[in-house]
Design a protein around this motif. Structure first.
Motif, short mmCIF file in Angstrom:
data_model
loop_
_atom_site.label_atom_id
_atom_site.label_comp_id
_atom_site.label_asym_id
_atom_site.label_seq_id
_atom_site.Cartn_x
_atom_site.Cartn_y
_atom_site.Cartn_z
N GLU A 183 11.97 -13.10 -29.09
CA GLU A 183 12.52 -11.80 -28.68
C GLU A 183 11.40 -10.84 -28.28
O GLU A 183 10.34 -10.80 -28.89
CB GLU A 183 13.33 -11.21 -29.83
N ASP A 229 16.83 -17.24 -29.94
CA ASP A 229 16.72 -15.87 -29.43
C ASP A 229 15.59 -15.78 -28.40
O ASP A 229 14.42 -15.90 -28.75
CB ASP A 229 16.46 -14.91 -30.60
N SER A 257 15.87 -13.04 -26.19
CA SER A 257 16.28 -11.75 -25.64
C SER A 257 15.08 -10.90 -25.23
O SER A 257 13.97 -11.07 -25.73
CB SER A 257 17.12 -10.98 -26.67
N SER A 258 15.33 -10.00 -24.28
CA SER A 258 14.33 -9.03 -23.81
C SER A 258 13.07 -9.72 -23.31
O SER A 258 11.95 -9.46 -23.77
CB SER A 258 14.00 -8.02 -24.92
N VAL A 275 23.90 -18.25 -33.87
CA VAL A 275 23.46 -17.02 -33.20
C VAL A 275 22.74 -17.40 -31.92
O VAL A 275 21.77 -18.16 -31.95
CB VAL A 275 22.52 -16.18 -34.09
N ASN A 328 21.11 -15.35 -28.61
CA ASN A 328 20.81 -14.05 -28.01
C ASN A 328 19.95 -14.25 -26.77
O ASN A 328 18.78 -14.63 -26.86
CB ASN A 328 20.08 -13.15 -29.01
N SER A 384 20.25 -11.74 -24.25
CA SER A 384 20.43 -10.45 -23.60
C SER A 384 19.10 -9.92 -23.05
O SER A 384 18.02 -10.33 -23.47
CB SER A 384 21.01 -9.45 -24.59
N SER A 398 27.61 -15.06 -33.41
CA SER A 398 27.08 -13.92 -32.66
C SER A 398 26.57 -14.42 -31.32
O SER A 398 25.72 -15.32 -31.26
CB SER A 398 25.94 -13.25 -33.43
N TYR A 402 25.10 -12.85 -27.66
CA TYR A 402 24.61 -11.67 -26.94
C TYR A 402 24.15 -12.10 -25.55
O TYR A 402 23.16 -12.81 -25.41
CB TYR A 402 23.44 -11.04 -27.70
N LEU A 403 24.85 -11.62 -24.54
CA LEU A 403 24.51 -11.94 -23.15
C LEU A 403 24.43 -10.69 -22.29
O LEU A 403 24.39 -10.79 -21.06
CB LEU A 403 25.56 -12.89 -22.57
N SER A 404 24.40 -9.52 -22.89
CA SER A 404 24.41 -8.26 -22.14
C SER A 404 23.13 -8.05 -21.34
O SER A 404 22.10 -8.71 -21.60
CB SER A 404 24.62 -7.08 -23.10
N ASN A 405 23.20 -7.15 -20.37
CA ASN A 405 22.05 -6.78 -19.55
C ASN A 405 21.41 -7.97 -18.85
O ASN A 405 20.20 -8.20 -18.94
CB ASN A 405 21.01 -6.04 -20.40
#
Length: 250
Positions: free
Chosen positions: A170, A193, A195-196, A216, A218, A220, A240, A242-245
């Motif tokens: 992340e 994860d 993400s970002s 989980v 992630n 995103s 959980s 998370y796939l936003s943005n």
């Protein structure tokens, strides 16, 4: 703490979650029988001398996380520690610089199970993923969050370590694509994860089939495109997601 350095037959030293202040005493290097060293979650500061571990070849478990260390730490000073399986230096500050590539070593003698090395100035200025990880084949947990690492997404870690359970990169600057192998199965993985980061292109259509027990996921804050694969529906234990943005369509 220096008084403990006289206990030369000590095998386990756990002083975690106390209010110890000051720097690491150099005399810890006298504890040559030590297998476990846990000084996490104290108020220790100053440098982590690379020489402090030079005689501690019996170490299997090291945790110095959540203190206030500064200066530079050369991870190569541990490469001859053949028994080491857990290294935890997670942090909530950026004052410690961690270097894994200098000096250059051929490969470490250890096979880690847990590597937690988050929130540091890691391998500056190259910001490369630690190359010794190419020689690790028994990892269960890899946490390299918040290190501003660059280069391609290290999907090869999954190929080399079939028992991985937890992997987080992340908030780095990884690029490239999620190049998973279609015929692979990662039955132990429960958290993934990335993400970002700066990962782009489409998700593999078979992503759900290779992580059947994931809880989980992630992804995103990247630049992923295309459709969200229907195979996601096959991850029955997912709690959980998370796939936003991103830039998904459909």
């Amino acid at each position: 703490m220096e008084g403990l350095c006289k206990l030369i037959n000590l095998e386990e030293l756990d002083l975690s979650r106390n209010g110890f202040k000051g720097s690491l005493p150099a005399c810890l290097n006298n504890l040559t029988s030590l297998r476990l060293l846990d000084l996490s979650k104290n108020d220790l500061h100053g440098a982590i001398p690379s020489s402090i571990f030079s005689n501690l070849k019996s170490l299997e478990y090291i945790s110095l996380s959540y203190n206030h260390f500064e200066g530079s730490f050369y991870f190569g000073s541990l490469f001859n520690h053949s028994r080491l399986v857990v290294f935890d230096l997670s942090s909530n500050n950026k004052y410690l610089k961690v270097e894994t590539e200098n000096p250059t070593w051929s490969f470490p003698l250890f096979q880690l199970k847990l590597l937690l090395l988050s929130n540091y100035t890691l391998n500056w200025p190259s910001r490369v993923i630690p190359s010794f990880l190419f020689r690790q084949y028994d990892l269960r947990v890899v946490d390299l969050r918040y290190n501003d690492l660059t280069r391609d997404v290290p999907t090869w870690l999954l190929d080399n370590n079939t028992k991985l359970e937890y992997m987080s990169f992340e908030s780095n600057s990884l690029t490239g694509v999620l190049d998973f192998r279609s015929n692979s199965k990662h039955f132990h993985m429960f958290l993934l994860d990335f993400s970002s980061n700066c990962i782009h292109r489409e998700l593999p259509p078979f992503i759900g089939s290779i992580f059947p027990r994931l809880e989980v996921l992630n992804l995103s804050g990247n630049a992923l495109q295309g459709n969200i694969p229907s195979s996601m529906g096959g991850i029955k234990r997912l709690k959980s997601l998370y796939l936003s943005n991103n830039n998904f369509l459909g």
